[in-house]
Design a protein around this motif. Structure first.
Motif, short mmCIF file in Angstrom:
data_model
loop_
_atom_site.label_atom_id
_atom_site.label_comp_id
_atom_site.label_asym_id
_atom_site.label_seq_id
_atom_site.Cartn_x
_atom_site.Cartn_y
_atom_site.Cartn_z
N GLU A 6 0.83 -1.20 0.00
CA GLU A 6 0.00 0.00 0.00
C GLU A 6 0.87 1.25 0.00
OE1 GLU A 6 -2.12 -2.91 2.94
OE2 GLU A 6 -0.07 -2.26 2.48
N CYS A 22 -2.78 0.17 -3.89
CA CYS A 22 -2.34 -1.16 -3.45
C CYS A 22 -1.83 -1.87 -4.69
CB CYS A 22 -3.48 -1.92 -2.82
SG CYS A 22 -3.13 -3.67 -2.51
N TRP A 36 -10.28 -2.89 0.70
CA TRP A 36 -9.58 -1.99 1.62
C TRP A 36 -10.24 -2.13 2.99
CZ3 TRP A 36 -5.15 0.53 0.88
CH2 TRP A 36 -4.70 0.73 -0.44
N ARG A 38 -9.56 -1.01 7.38
CA ARG A 38 -8.85 -0.06 8.23
C ARG A 38 -8.96 -0.49 9.68
NH1 ARG A 38 -12.78 5.27 7.48
NH2 ARG A 38 -14.55 4.51 8.74
N ILE A 69 -13.66 2.90 -4.60
CA ILE A 69 -12.66 1.86 -4.86
C ILE A 69 -12.66 1.55 -6.35
CG2 ILE A 69 -14.28 -0.04 -4.40
CD1 ILE A 69 -11.92 -1.59 -3.17
N LEU A 80 -8.05 3.44 -3.69
CA LEU A 80 -9.13 3.94 -2.84
C LEU A 80 -9.04 5.46 -2.85
CD1 LEU A 80 -11.48 3.07 -0.97
CD2 LEU A 80 -9.90 3.43 0.95
N TYR A 93 -4.71 1.83 7.04
CA TYR A 93 -5.50 1.24 5.96
C TYR A 93 -4.73 0.09 5.33
CZ TYR A 93 -9.00 4.89 6.22
OH TYR A 93 -10.02 5.72 6.65
N CYS A 95 -4.75 -3.22 2.49
CA CYS A 95 -5.29 -3.86 1.29
C CYS A 95 -5.32 -5.37 1.54
CB CYS A 95 -4.37 -3.53 0.11
SG CYS A 95 -4.81 -4.32 -1.43
#
Length: 111
Positions: A6, A22, A36, A38, A69, A80, A93, A95
């Motif tokens: 990422e 990513c 994605w 988080r 996305i 993203l 965040y 991936c």
């Protein structure tokens, strides 16, 4: 095994925008779902957005209308786009695809 990396995180003011990328070390065509996620301090990892190989997308309610996305199979990359960022979007965040995870990128929204 495909590696995911990422990039694009950083510090942004409320209302600002960031685009996360990513990039996979190999083809992402075989991944039916890429997503994605988080994780904020003290909280569990949560899904932010998913995209299928056919381009169908799904978003967490908290980001609908603000985040987008997308995937570029030719570049082995999932993006993203985050607009209208809020302090509550602050998190690492990640991936994810199949059983693979990237190392994460920090997004901090603060004035």
């Amino acid at each position: 095994q495909v590696q995911l990396v990422e990039s694009g995180g950083g510090l942004v003011q409320p209302g600002g925008s960031l685009r996360l990328s990513c990039t996979a070390s190999g083809s992402i065509v075989s991944f039916i779902y890429m997503g994605w996620y988080r994780q904020a301090p003290g909280k569990e990892r949560e899904l932010v957005a998913l995209i299928t190989s056919g381009g169908t997308t799904n978003y967490a309610d908290s980001v609908k209308g603000r985040f987008t996305i997308s995937r570029d199979n030719a570049k082995n990359t999932v993006y993203l786009q985050m607009n209208g960022l809020k302090p509550e979007d602050t998190a690492v965040y990640y991936c994810g695809a199949g059983a693979q995870w990237g190392q994460g990128t920090q997004v901090t929204v603060s004035s």
